[in-house]
Scaffold this motif. Structure first.
Motif, PDB file in Angstrom:
ATOM      1  N   ASP A 167      14.052  87.175 -22.090  1.00  0.00           N
ATOM      2  CA  ASP A 167      12.854  86.436 -21.723  1.00  0.00           C
ATOM      3  C   ASP A 167      13.144  85.374 -20.669  1.00  0.00           C
ATOM      4  O   ASP A 167      12.404  85.201 -19.703  1.00  0.00           O
ATOM      5  CB  ASP A 167      12.236  85.774 -22.963  1.00  0.00           C
ATOM      6  CG  ASP A 167      11.606  86.813 -23.891  1.00  0.00           C
ATOM      7  OD1 ASP A 167      11.412  87.945 -23.432  1.00  0.00           O
ATOM      8  OD2 ASP A 167      11.315  86.470 -25.044  1.00  0.00           O
ATOM      9  N   ALA A 168      14.252  84.625 -20.880  1.00  0.00           N
ATOM     10  CA  ALA A 168      14.592  83.558 -19.938  1.00  0.00           C
ATOM     11  C   ALA A 168      14.905  84.126 -18.562  1.00  0.00           C
ATOM     12  O   ALA A 168      14.501  83.568 -17.537  1.00  0.00           O
ATOM     13  CB  ALA A 168      15.780  82.755 -20.469  1.00  0.00           C
ATOM     14  N   GLN A 169      15.616  85.241 -18.524  1.00  0.00           N
ATOM     15  CA  GLN A 169      15.942  85.871 -17.240  1.00  0.00           C
ATOM     16  C   GLN A 169      14.681  86.349 -16.537  1.00  0.00           C
ATOM     17  O   GLN A 169      14.520  86.165 -15.326  1.00  0.00           O
ATOM     18  CB  GLN A 169      16.893  87.049 -17.455  1.00  0.00           C
ATOM     19  CG  GLN A 169      18.216  86.674 -18.104  1.00  0.00           C
ATOM     20  CD  GLN A 169      19.067  87.903 -18.367  1.00  0.00           C
ATOM     21  OE1 GLN A 169      19.113  88.840 -17.573  1.00  0.00           O
ATOM     22  NE2 GLN A 169      19.752  87.904 -19.500  1.00  0.00           N
ATOM     23  N   ALA A 171      11.637  85.200 -16.904  1.00  0.00           N
ATOM     24  CA  ALA A 171      10.853  84.043 -16.465  1.00  0.00           C
ATOM     25  C   ALA A 171      11.421  83.465 -15.181  1.00  0.00           C
ATOM     26  O   ALA A 171      10.668  83.066 -14.269  1.00  0.00           O
ATOM     27  CB  ALA A 171      10.836  82.979 -17.565  1.00  0.00           C
ATOM     28  N   ALA A 172      12.747  83.423 -15.072  1.00  0.00           N
ATOM     29  CA  ALA A 172      13.382  82.879 -13.868  1.00  0.00           C
ATOM     30  C   ALA A 172      13.095  83.760 -12.654  1.00  0.00           C
ATOM     31  O   ALA A 172      12.811  83.267 -11.559  1.00  0.00           O
ATOM     32  CB  ALA A 172      14.890  82.749 -14.083  1.00  0.00           C
TER      33      ALA A 172
END
Length: 221
Positions: A167-169, A171-172
């Motif tokens: 998810d973090a990847q 979003a980035a």
């Protein structure tokens, strides 16, 4: 009709709905009209025959799975362009006949095999489905199946490893691309790109959208 618990039989259970949708389209469309019908699978001869019959009434016909459709599921669409008025009326009458004939075959719960599995078992109109159409449907099914397997394997990785999280990847990457490409963050901003907002500075995304023009939609005439 709910088929939430009948995934393996959904094509068979929905075959008459597809038949009636195609028949209704042939009755309502003007000459040259277009038609799009959602299907689940095209493994049974009944649905394959139905799609072939529709191809006889239109200038161009294709089976497609758009990018907006979840790759792991089996839905796909029958797209028919350019209705022939001469063929459409006769084919609509034939499909009505097929639907009425199906009423003569009881389809009790738990015994769907009691009904004919092919349209040409009812009459002879669809008896000569060409090998080219059969090969086309087969190749389409193989392609959709291969994509399904690929994405189901990816989904299985998340099930097997609960700690796997991207998810973090994601979003980035989304944030970076929004900045680089000037992608709008709201629906209204997206509409302004196509409608033309004189107060918005041109971006890479808006310039590209302007070069494409308004999006084309398949619709009933």
């Amino acid at each position: 009709m709910s088929i939430d618990s009948e995934y393996l039989a959904q094509e068979w259970l929905m075959r008459r709905l597809a038949l009636c949708q195609c028949c209704l389209a042939l009755q309502l469309l003007r000459a040259g009209g277009n038609f799009v019908c959602k299907l689940f699978d095209i493994f049974t001869p009944f649905v394959s025959d139905l799609c072939y019959l529709m191809s006889l009434a239109f200038e161009r016909t294709c089976l497609c799975k758009p990018l907006t459709s979840r790759p792991a599921n089996s839905e796909r669409y029958l797209v028919c362009l350019g209705l022939s008025a001469r063929r459409g009326g006769a084919l609509a009458d034939y499909m009505m006949h097929v639907n009425q004939m199906l009423d003569a075959y009881p389809d009790p719960p738990g015994h769907p095999a009691k009904q004919p599995d092919k349209i040409h078992t009812i009459t002879r109109l669809a008896a000569a489905v060409p090998d080219a159409w059969v090969a086309y449907v087969k190749n389409h099914n193989v392609h959709v199946g291969e994509v399904q397997v690929q994405f189901l394997d990816e989904t299985l990785k998340f099930y097997q490893d609960p700690q796997l999280n991207i998810d973090a990847q994601q979003a980035a990457v989304c944030a970076r691309l929004r900045t680089e490409w000037g992608i709008p963050e709201t629906v209204q901003e997206s509409r302004n790109i196509f409608l033309g907002d004189p107060h918005r500075a041109p971006t890479a995304a808006s310039s590209h959208a302007a070069s494409l023009g308004r999006p084309h939609l398949f619709c009933f005439d």
